[in-house]
Motif scaffolding. Structure first.
Motif, short mmCIF file in Angstrom:
data_model
loop_
_atom_site.label_atom_id
_atom_site.label_comp_id
_atom_site.label_asym_id
_atom_site.label_seq_id
_atom_site.Cartn_x
_atom_site.Cartn_y
_atom_site.Cartn_z
N ILE A 20 11.50 -53.10 3.72
CA ILE A 20 12.20 -54.00 5.08
C ILE A 20 11.06 -55.26 5.09
O ILE A 20 10.00 -54.83 5.29
CB ILE A 20 12.45 -53.33 6.30
N THR A 21 11.50 -56.29 5.06
CA THR A 21 10.60 -57.49 5.43
C THR A 21 11.30 -58.59 6.27
O THR A 21 12.53 -58.32 6.90
CB THR A 21 10.57 -58.40 4.02
N ALA A 22 10.65 -59.21 6.79
CA ALA A 22 11.16 -60.51 7.65
C ALA A 22 12.31 -61.18 6.97
O ALA A 22 13.24 -62.06 7.91
CB ALA A 22 10.15 -61.41 8.16
N ASP A 23 12.23 -61.40 5.93
CA ASP A 23 13.42 -61.93 5.09
C ASP A 23 14.53 -61.03 5.08
O ASP A 23 15.74 -61.79 4.96
CB ASP A 23 12.98 -62.28 3.71
N GLY A 83 5.90 -54.91 4.51
CA GLY A 83 6.44 -55.89 5.06
C GLY A 83 5.54 -56.41 6.47
O GLY A 83 5.62 -57.69 6.79
N ILE A 84 4.65 -55.52 6.43
CA ILE A 84 3.63 -55.98 7.80
C ILE A 84 2.12 -56.04 6.86
O ILE A 84 1.57 -57.02 6.80
CB ILE A 84 3.58 -55.03 9.05
N LEU A 94 7.51 -62.43 14.22
CA LEU A 94 8.66 -62.57 13.57
C LEU A 94 9.72 -61.31 13.37
O LEU A 94 10.80 -61.58 13.75
CB LEU A 94 8.56 -63.34 12.17
N LEU A 95 8.97 -60.33 12.92
CA LEU A 95 9.94 -59.12 12.68
C LEU A 95 10.29 -58.59 14.09
O LEU A 95 11.61 -58.26 14.00
CB LEU A 95 9.07 -58.12 12.01
N TYR A 96 9.55 -58.44 14.97
CA TYR A 96 9.89 -58.28 16.22
C TYR A 96 11.21 -58.95 16.87
O TYR A 96 12.16 -58.35 17.31
CB TYR A 96 8.93 -58.35 17.28
N LYS A 97 10.94 -60.09 16.75
CA LYS A 97 12.04 -61.20 16.99
C LYS A 97 13.40 -60.88 16.41
O LYS A 97 14.56 -60.79 17.04
CB LYS A 97 11.63 -62.64 16.68
N LYS A 98 13.29 -60.72 15.30
CA LYS A 98 14.53 -60.46 14.42
C LYS A 98 15.01 -58.91 14.57
O LYS A 98 16.56 -59.14 14.56
CB LYS A 98 14.18 -60.83 12.96
N ILE A 99 14.49 -58.30 14.59
CA ILE A 99 14.96 -56.74 14.88
C ILE A 99 15.68 -56.62 16.21
O ILE A 99 16.65 -56.37 16.36
CB ILE A 99 13.93 -55.80 14.91
#
Length: 209
Positions: free
Chosen positions: A166-169, A187-188, A200-205
């Motif tokens: 899992i990544t931000a993409d 991914g981190i 960015l990950l936090y926001k997207k999740i």
């Protein structure tokens, strides 16, 4: 545990750090919004693991983020960690619960709805399921279809975190799978700017759960 603690679940892996100190990387990840941290050390003695866990626990305490120890109940007890994560071949869940007590978090890896139901029945607090996008972290990991992930999340009431590549993409592809969060390794920790990537990950999740 609160299910929102599973939102951005960072799992450590020193092999991605290119010689940087794990403590520094963890601090950056937590500054970026990581909500739970699993310390995974496969190549350490228990004494080395305990030393590392104590250092990481201090950082987690600063940010009020739960520290989960991968596989090792002895280490979890020694540092009074918030819990453990167990694979299907690790210590049986009921035995782990007896040793750790009812107030600790116990997570279980489940790759099928049947495993997830069994874990919930035996008192797991959350499920980790994957590898949703394959992974470079575990050589034997099998890619999990998103339909299987949906079947797992709909079979249990406890929260489920997706894991695996899992990544931000790609995290947005996990929308409508019923997960409560994502567990992220490279991914981190393989990223040049750990803190910004975590933000960015936090926001997207948060947008998809």
């Amino acid at each position: 545990m609160k299910k929102e603690q599973l939102l951005l679940y960072a799992v450590t892996d020193r092999s991605w750090l290119n010689g940087s100190a794990l403590a520094d990387a963890v601090k950056k990840a937590l500054s970026g919004g990581v909500t739970m941290l699993q310390l995974r050390e496969k190549n350490m003695t228990d004494d080395e693991f305990i030393k590392s866990a104590l250092e990481i626990k201090n950082i987690c305490s600063e940010f009020n983020v739960p520290l989960i120890i991968n596989d090792n109940i002895r280490v979890a007890l020694a540092v009074n960690a918030d819990g453990v994560h167990l694979g299907q071949t690790d210590t049986p869940l009921r035995e782990a619960r007896q040793l750790l007590g009812n107030d600790k978090i116990i997570g279980i890896t489940a790759k099928t709805p049947m495993q997830a139901v069994e874990a919930e029945k035996n008192g797991a607090d959350y499920i980790g399921s994957g590898a949703v996008f394959g992974t470079t972290t575990k050589s034997n990991a099998v890619k999990m279809e998103l339909d299987t992930l949906r079947a797992i999340t709909s079979s249990v009431k406890i929260p489920v975190a997706a894991i695996g590549g899992i990544t931000a993409d790609n995290v947005s592809k996990l929308q409508n799978t019923g997960i409560s969060g994502a567990a992220v390794v490279s991914g981190i920790f393989a990223q040049e700017d750990i803190e910004s990537t975590a933000k960015l990950l936090y926001k997207k999740i948060k947008a998809i759960v």
